[in-house]
Design a protein around this motif. Sequence first.
Motif, PDB file in Angstrom:
ATOM      1  N   HIS A 133       0.828  -1.088  -0.054  1.00 56.33           N
ATOM      2  CA  HIS A 133      -0.005   0.050   0.169  1.00 56.33           C
ATOM      3  C   HIS A 133       0.801   1.288   0.213  1.00 56.33           C
ATOM      4  CE1 HIS A 133       0.898  -0.562   4.359  1.00 56.33           C
ATOM      5  NE2 HIS A 133       0.610   0.867   4.382  1.00 56.33           N
ATOM      6  N   ARG A 134       2.071   0.996   0.252  1.00 58.94           N
ATOM      7  CA  ARG A 134       3.079   2.143   0.192  1.00 58.94           C
ATOM      8  C   ARG A 134       3.680   2.679  -1.219  1.00 58.94           C
ATOM      9  NH1 ARG A 134       4.697   3.463   5.523  1.00 58.94           N
ATOM     10  NH2 ARG A 134       4.218   1.676   6.988  1.00 58.94           N
ATOM     11  N   LEU A 135       3.568   1.859  -1.910  1.00 63.68           N
ATOM     12  CA  LEU A 135       3.845   2.021  -3.629  1.00 63.68           C
ATOM     13  C   LEU A 135       2.759   2.922  -4.335  1.00 63.68           C
ATOM     14  CD1 LEU A 135       5.304  -1.370  -4.480  1.00 63.68           C
ATOM     15  CD2 LEU A 135       6.490   0.497  -3.826  1.00 63.68           C
ATOM     16  N   ILE A 136       3.123   3.918  -5.105  1.00 65.48           N
ATOM     17  CA  ILE A 136       2.419   4.558  -6.106  1.00 65.48           C
ATOM     18  C   ILE A 136       2.744   4.434  -7.471  1.00 65.48           C
ATOM     19  CG2 ILE A 136       1.440   6.741  -6.646  1.00 65.48           C
ATOM     20  CD1 ILE A 136       1.732   7.750  -3.769  1.00 65.48           C
ATOM     21  N   LEU A 137       1.883   3.611  -8.122  1.00 61.52           N
ATOM     22  CA  LEU A 137       2.216   3.272  -9.488  1.00 61.52           C
ATOM     23  C   LEU A 137       1.934   4.096 -10.644  1.00 61.52           C
ATOM     24  CD1 LEU A 137       1.304  -0.632  -9.481  1.00 61.52           C
ATOM     25  CD2 LEU A 137       3.594   0.354  -8.933  1.00 61.52           C
ATOM     26  N   ASP A 138       2.705   4.203 -11.702  1.00 59.61           N
ATOM     27  CA  ASP A 138       2.451   5.428 -12.805  1.00 59.61           C
ATOM     28  C   ASP A 138       0.994   4.710 -13.442  1.00 59.61           C
ATOM     29  OD1 ASP A 138       4.587   6.942 -12.778  1.00 59.61           O
ATOM     30  OD2 ASP A 138       5.576   5.579 -13.897  1.00 59.61           O
ATOM     31  N   PRO A 139       0.164   5.770 -13.860  1.00 63.36           N
ATOM     32  CA  PRO A 139      -1.165   5.268 -14.377  1.00 63.36           C
ATOM     33  C   PRO A 139      -0.710   4.370 -15.517  1.00 63.36           C
ATOM     34  CG  PRO A 139      -1.296   7.721 -14.099  1.00 63.36           C
ATOM     35  CD  PRO A 139       0.274   7.242 -13.721  1.00 63.36           C
ATOM     36  N   GLU A 140       0.115   4.367 -16.211  1.00 66.82           N
ATOM     37  CA  GLU A 140       0.566   3.540 -17.668  1.00 66.82           C
ATOM     38  C   GLU A 140       0.825   2.196 -16.950  1.00 66.82           C
ATOM     39  OE1 GLU A 140       2.525   6.436 -16.817  1.00 66.82           O
ATOM     40  OE2 GLU A 140       1.336   7.571 -18.315  1.00 66.82           O
ATOM     41  N   ALA A 141       1.283   1.874 -15.820  1.00 69.04           N
ATOM     42  CA  ALA A 141       1.651   0.854 -15.374  1.00 69.04           C
ATOM     43  C   ALA A 141       0.225   0.059 -14.735  1.00 69.04           C
ATOM     44  CB  ALA A 141       2.519   0.866 -14.092  1.00 69.04           C
ATOM     45  N   GLU A 142      -0.620   0.836 -14.367  1.00 67.49           N
ATOM     46  CA  GLU A 142      -1.782   0.235 -13.794  1.00 67.49           C
ATOM     47  C   GLU A 142      -2.587  -0.032 -14.960  1.00 67.49           C
ATOM     48  OE1 GLU A 142      -3.706   3.076 -11.108  1.00 67.49           O
ATOM     49  OE2 GLU A 142      -2.221   3.018  -9.578  1.00 67.49           O
ATOM     50  N   PHE A 143      -2.707   0.659 -16.029  1.00 64.07           N
ATOM     51  CA  PHE A 143      -3.247   0.288 -17.188  1.00 64.07           C
ATOM     52  C   PHE A 143      -2.977  -0.935 -17.845  1.00 64.07           C
ATOM     53  CE2 PHE A 143      -4.424   5.058 -17.754  1.00 64.07           C
ATOM     54  CZ  PHE A 143      -5.815   4.726 -17.100  1.00 64.07           C
ATOM     55  N   ASP A 144      -1.466  -1.289 -17.772  1.00 60.39           N
ATOM     56  CA  ASP A 144      -1.258  -2.604 -18.150  1.00 60.39           C
ATOM     57  C   ASP A 144      -1.108  -3.458 -17.194  1.00 60.39           C
ATOM     58  OD1 ASP A 144      -0.021  -0.982 -20.356  1.00 60.39           O
ATOM     59  OD2 ASP A 144       1.911  -0.706 -19.738  1.00 60.39           O
ATOM     60  N   GLY A 145      -1.936  -3.490 -16.285  1.00 56.69           N
ATOM     61  CA  GLY A 145      -2.311  -4.498 -15.245  1.00 56.69           C
ATOM     62  C   GLY A 145      -1.224  -4.753 -14.133  1.00 56.69           C
TER      63      GLY A 145
END
Length: 79
Positions: A44-56
């Motif tokens: 829960h401490r990591l914040i992913l780039d939106p592009e990474a989230e879109f890639d799953g």
Amino acid sequence: MRLGVSVRGALALARGCRAWALGHGRTYVTPDDVKTLAEPVLAHRLILDPEAEFDGVTATAVIGQILLDTAPPSQQDLR
């Protein structure tokens, strides 16, 4: 990844691992303790780039890959 784990997150993992080991009757932490607690303490401490989230990509997957890529210390490393 947009933002990684902070020093406070690393301290939380270290404290959690010590408590986990003590709860299992040990005065020392093993690499398996770290592997067990890394995801619930750090994900829960990591914040992913939106592009990474879109890639799953998920924070759990990132932590899992880091654990796979990091070899546990050996006796030789401790000297």
